[in-house]
Design a protein around this motif. Sequence first.
Motif, PDB file in Angstrom:
ATOM      1  N   LYS A 125      48.490  44.881  39.950  1.00 41.74           N
ATOM      2  CA  LYS A 125      49.063  43.891  40.849  1.00 41.74           C
ATOM      3  C   LYS A 125      48.628  42.474  40.450  1.00 41.74           C
ATOM      4  O   LYS A 125      47.509  42.244  40.007  1.00 41.74           O
ATOM      5  CB  LYS A 125      48.622  44.152  42.289  1.00 41.74           C
ATOM      6  N   THR A 126      49.544  41.514  40.647  1.00 42.39           N
ATOM      7  CA  THR A 126      49.162  40.116  40.496  1.00 42.39           C
ATOM      8  C   THR A 126      48.478  39.665  41.786  1.00 42.39           C
ATOM      9  O   THR A 126      48.944  39.941  42.888  1.00 42.39           O
ATOM     10  CB  THR A 126      50.381  39.227  40.220  1.00 42.39           C
ATOM     11  N   ILE A 127      47.353  38.973  41.621  1.00 39.14           N
ATOM     12  CA  ILE A 127      46.551  38.522  42.755  1.00 39.14           C
ATOM     13  C   ILE A 127      46.397  37.007  42.679  1.00 39.14           C
ATOM     14  O   ILE A 127      45.962  36.471  41.650  1.00 39.14           O
ATOM     15  CB  ILE A 127      45.158  39.176  42.750  1.00 39.14           C
ATOM     16  N   LEU A 128      46.734  36.321  43.769  1.00 42.86           N
ATOM     17  CA  LEU A 128      46.495  34.885  43.867  1.00 42.86           C
ATOM     18  C   LEU A 128      45.370  34.656  44.871  1.00 42.86           C
ATOM     19  O   LEU A 128      45.449  35.115  46.011  1.00 42.86           O
ATOM     20  CB  LEU A 128      47.750  34.142  44.316  1.00 42.86           C
ATOM     21  N   ILE A 129      44.349  33.947  44.435  1.00 46.49           N
ATOM     22  CA  ILE A 129      43.203  33.637  45.287  1.00 46.49           C
ATOM     23  C   ILE A 129      43.375  32.199  45.779  1.00 46.49           C
ATOM     24  O   ILE A 129      43.327  31.253  44.993  1.00 46.49           O
ATOM     25  CB  ILE A 129      41.886  33.800  44.510  1.00 46.49           C
TER      26      ILE A 129
END
Length: 294
Positions: free
Chosen positions: A2-6
């Motif tokens: 999964k792509t994760i944006l913090i």
Amino acid sequence: MKTILIQLDTDPQASVFDAVVAIDAGAERLLQYANVKPEQVRDLVHGAMYTRGPQDLKNTAVFVGGANVTHGEQVFKNAIDAMFDPFKVSVMIDCNGSNSTAAAAVISASRHVALEGNTALVLAATGPVGQRVARILANEKCTVYLSSRSLERSEECVDQLVAQGIPKSRLIAISSGDEVWTEKAIRESQIVFACGAAGVRLMTSEQLKQAKELRVAIDLNAVPPLGIDEIALTDKAVLRGQRYDYGALGVGGLKMKIHKASVASLFESNNKTIDCQEMMTIGRDILARESPPN
């Protein structure tokens, strides 16, 4: 994977607006941290760096937001400083939408008049959007009048831009209360940007009549009274005489496209840093795709 944006937000509550845009831009997972202080950034970023192998880190990225642009810029810098090869993730800053808004405004103006070699007047230039508009214009080899109520603040803004590598010869600090310099700036400018606070009028109809060289006027204020007389909120390249007018909503469509495209581009590699200048490139690519040359 999964792509994760913090999302690192300096406000007490992380921006819902930024969260929705991030998800619409393709971030599959969003981790939000509010009230982030610069000294907390290293540990947060290290948590992003070490949980995936270097070959997978392009699927993790950091977004810096919040209303306090000065704090946001320090968080952005600390995030970059915390990383090293091969453990890097891409990082983007768009505090209060100032970078994407500035990029969209300048690109809109450039559709009608060359930036290089011309003169622009930036009203309320010491605010978050105004500073970035001035920075982009000067980088594009435009002479820029930076206007604010305080000459001292305008001069401080010039000094900050010079410290970032902008030639001082392209920057002129003026006070909006100085009628002589204001009239001179209005007479000489081909482009004007109103970047002031909501509900503050910055340019009157009488001043517009003095602007004989003006080719583009952009008002980024969305709350009445608007920043420039005669410009409507929804104006988008509306031709009035020899002048093209843009209101806040007229620029807003491109701003949203730049914001979303910038977030999406974070997941193309693990080594991007996206600020207002990088958003200029992204915005120009968007326009080139939408309006290919004949």
